[in-house]
Scaffold this active site. Structure first.
Site, PDB file in Angstrom:
ATOM      1  N   TYR A 268      -3.621   0.647   2.966  1.00 30.45           N
ATOM      2  CA  TYR A 268      -2.332   0.441   2.311  1.00 30.45           C
ATOM      3  C   TYR A 268      -2.152  -1.054   2.098  1.00 30.45           C
ATOM      4  O   TYR A 268      -2.463  -1.854   2.992  1.00 30.45           O
ATOM      5  CB  TYR A 268      -1.206   0.987   3.202  1.00 30.45           C
ATOM      6  CG  TYR A 268       0.189   0.587   2.759  1.00 30.45           C
ATOM      7  CD1 TYR A 268       0.935   1.428   1.936  1.00 30.45           C
ATOM      8  CD2 TYR A 268       0.765  -0.630   3.152  1.00 30.45           C
ATOM      9  CE1 TYR A 268       2.205   1.063   1.514  1.00 30.45           C
ATOM     10  CE2 TYR A 268       2.034  -0.995   2.727  1.00 30.45           C
ATOM     11  CZ  TYR A 268       2.739  -0.143   1.920  1.00 30.45           C
ATOM     12  OH  TYR A 268       4.001  -0.507   1.495  1.00 30.45           O
TER      13      TYR A 268
ATOM     14  N   GLU B  31       3.136  -1.820  -4.702  1.00 25.90           N
ATOM     15  CA  GLU B  31       2.623  -1.058  -3.568  1.00 25.90           C
ATOM     16  C   GLU B  31       1.372  -0.309  -4.009  1.00 25.90           C
ATOM     17  O   GLU B  31       1.391   0.338  -5.057  1.00 25.90           O
ATOM     18  CB  GLU B  31       3.701  -0.090  -3.099  1.00 25.90           C
ATOM     19  CG  GLU B  31       3.380   0.593  -1.792  1.00 25.90           C
ATOM     20  CD  GLU B  31       4.567   1.414  -1.294  1.00 25.90           C
ATOM     21  OE1 GLU B  31       5.022   1.169  -0.164  1.00 25.90           O
ATOM     22  OE2 GLU B  31       5.026   2.297  -2.028  1.00 25.90           O
TER      23      GLU B  31
END
Lengths: 387, 290
Positions: free
Chosen positions: A107, A195
């Site tokens: 991530y 993101e």
């Protein structure tokens, strides 16, 4: 303004971040043709502005043309609700990209931290799942580090974050480079949120952005021509109409149309209507210094929503003059065929003059109330139950 | 006393020669604010109804003694104008402009911090100290002088609450609009600190809205640092997540920034939160008189 996944990936590619190649399609035929060109297996991904698409059935891997057709048919036109109740969002487009051989899922993100007034970089070796859940269950697995606004964010600074996140050693330099580029996208494209979940490592040890969630600051669109064009295409009919007329409008689910002046007062009006048992149909801020014409435009937008059964005007005139608002209401009643009752609460600058104008016009279907609370109760009563 | 603006304020308005700048600048002067200068590059030497116009803010500081700057410049030119004000030698910069790109404000915020200049806004209605000075667009007629300090993210909502206080016979030490943008120069905490130190202020009304965590941070701060009673109001309980509600900063992101979370955080620290603007004003008056 949020970008769709494929728009975000195009932005990433332009900044040198590796993304899988793919094509966008808005019909089943286009989707199958694209899948044939890309080859199988390929991913067929719903393009909506919300997370949790996979769980909602909006992402499928097709092994052959038959499956590509089946999945594209199922996904196009699907309504997807977000994990926090956002939406529903109708799927108008799918993105088709080559299947990736995934060795690891990470991530990475760069977001604006409003409280600290800095950009915040975050990296985790636990990608591919809900990052809020990871942060809650295993806070140490998510490395959070602010970017010093007075210094250049370089590969060395990024590397310490990647190291602390414990990514596989052989790909740390690549991951650090991606993080630097994400920060570059933030500053050069005016993105307040970027993101990547998951940021994958492929079987041949390449770091690739498999998803892209990007929010662009609407106030900065004047210096991003291409992004501004995207912004013009994503609204629903009422929101598009309001935008054209220069009004700030957000469509909601209920049947009580709302017009107030000022964002805070408008939000407060929605709340008070809800407390009175009603369901607001919209947020509409007529803005400071509203003139009669703005009121006509606003009423046109509100009444174009067929669900609206009554409308509340909640005006506290500061710079806005209540007599102008009253003139606008009278004018709009003449121009538009208003079929629903109006409840008007005028207070503040020139409110007496405004009330006099409304009384003289003697409009059918117009109700005046003195306070915000009484006006909310009255409009809820007149609107009846929301269907 | 009052905070941020008062009798000692000497105001320079950037954008005074523009339509809005002229209207509000002169309105502030009519209220009694000491408007000493305007600034518009290239128009130095002119005047607006007797107010001298300079090419730079620095000149207005040196030649007219300005100590407070108000920015009324269109959004795309506003951040450089604020930067100019920060470097000019004024103590306070009040930025009214709405629509400044947030990353520009990020840089400007740190410049102000470093220079030790108090920045209010942007996207705010300004600061009013009733009976003393008004800098910005707050309509002064709805506020009386008194003991309640108000700090708010919203303009009209504040006028609504101020008017209810006035009708109940109470007034304000100051009314500070901190602005509805994601990055503002002064947060609730900064203004709460000033009210705590201000002898005229006996109670503080804090008006928040969805988005960010400034209210949650304020709740923590109130519990440890503020001795005066605080009454709060939060707007946006019915706002859907992911939608920007007018103000650039008024947006619920995922599960964060909700009105309920802010209310809960404040109540957990003993701050009473009104259900409506009317109830908030009522609680404030009751608390003040108890």
């Amino acid at each position: 303004m949020d970008l769709l996944e494929y728009q975000g990936k195009q932005l990433f590619a332009a900044h040198g971040i590796a993304v899988p190649s793919g094509e966008v399609a808005s019909t089943v035929e286009e989707a199958v043709a694209a899948a044939d060109r890309i080859g199988y297996p390929c991913a067929i991904k719903a393009q909506v502005l919300i997370g949790g698409r996979g769980k909602a059935g909006g992402i499928k891997i097709a092994a052959d043309a038959e499956q590509a057709r089946e999945y594209a048919d199922a996904i196009l036109g699907m309504d997807i609700v977000g994990p926090h109740g956002e939406g529903p969002f109708r799927v108008d487009q799918v993105w088709i990209e080559g299947g990736s051989d995934i060795a690891a899922e990470y991530y990475a993100s760069v977001i604006l931290d409003r409280g600290e007034k800095k950009l915040l970089a975050m990296v985790s070796a636990k990608g591919g799942m809900d990052i809020e859940a990871v942060a809650e269950e295993d806070p140490d697995a998510l490395v959070r580090r602010h970017i010093d606004p007075t210094r250049k964010f370089d590969a060395a600074a990024a590397r310490t974050i990647v190291d602390d996140a414990g990514l596989d050693e052989d790909v740390r330099d690549q991951a650090a480079e991606v993080l630097v580029k994400l920060a570059e996208v933030a500053s050069s494209e005016d993105a307040s949120l970027i993101e990547v979940n998951p940021l994958i490592v492929t079987a041949d040890r390449q770091v690739v952005a498999l998803d892209a969630k990007v929010t662009i600051d609407g106030n900065a669109l004047f210096r991003h021509q291409e992004l501004a064009e995207i912004a013009d295409t994503v609204d629903d009919p009422q929101e598009a109409m309001a935008k054209e007329k220069g009004l700030t409008y957000v469509k909601l689910d209920g049947n009580v149309g709302i017009l107030a002046n000022g964002a805070g007062l408008c939000m407060s009006t929605l709340d008070v209507v809800a407390q009175a048992g009603g369901a607001p149909a919209n947020f509409l801020d007529a803005g400071g210094g509203s003139k009669a014409e703005a009121i006509v435009n606003a009423l046109e937008v509100i009444t174009s929503d067929q669900k609206v059964t009554a409308i509340l005007f909640n005006i506290f005139g500061g710079i806005t003059r209540c007599d102008e608002i009253a003139k606008g209401i009278v004018e709009a009643s003449g121009q538009l065929d208003l079929k629903v009752p109006l409840v008007v609460r005028l207070d503040g600058t020139n409110s007496e003059e405004g009330l006099r104008i409304l009384a003289e016009a003697n409009l059918p279907n117009l109700n005046q109330e003195k306070t915000m609370l009484d006006a909310a109760r009255r409009v809820v009563e007149l609107a009846g139950a929301s269907s | 006393m009052s905070i941020i603006v008062g009798k000692e304020t000497k105001l320079v308005v950037s954008g005074l020669t523009g339509r809005e700048g002229t209207f509000h600048g002169l309105r502030n002067r009519d209220y009694g604010t000491d408007l000493v200068a305007g600034v518009t590059p290239g128009k130095g030497g002119q005047d607006v109804e007797g107010v001298p116009v300079f090419d730079t803010i620095k000149e207005s500081v040196e030649q007219a003694g300005a100590n407070t700057s108000m920015i009324f410049v269109p959004a795309r030119f506003a951040a450089p104008a604020i930067d100019e004000a920060i470097e000019s030698g004024v103590e306070t910069v009040i930025a009214i402009t709405e629509g400044i790109p947030v990353l520009d404000m990020l840089k400007t915020y740190w410049k102000a911090k470093e220079a030790g200049v108090r920045l209010i806004g942007p996207n705010c209605p300004g600061v009013l100290s009733p009976g003393k000075a008004n800098v910005g667009i707050i309509p002064a007629q709805f506020f009386d002088q008194g003991k309640i300090g108000v700090v708010s993210k919203s303009g009209t909502l504040t006028y609504q609450i101020g008017n209810e206080l006035k009708q109940a016979g109470e007034g304000n030490s100051s009314i500070v609009g901190i602005g509805g943008d994601p990055i503002v120069g002064s947060d609730f905490i900064d203004i709460l600190t000033m009210y705590e130190a201000d002898p005229e202020t006996e109670l503080i009304v804090m008006v928040g809205e969805i988005g960010g965590d400034a209210e949650e941070r304020a709740a923590e701060f109130i519990a440890s640092e503020i001795s005066k009673p605080v009454v709060a109001y939060i707007a946006g309980f019915t706002a859907p997540p992911g939608k920007q509600m007018g103000h650039a900063g008024a947006i619920i992101s995922g599960s964060s920034g909700t009105a309920q979370a802010k209310k809960d955080a404040l109540e957990a620290k003993g701050v009473r939160v009104g259900e409506s603007p009317t109830e908030t004003a009522k609680i404030a008056v009751e608390t003040l008189r108890s």
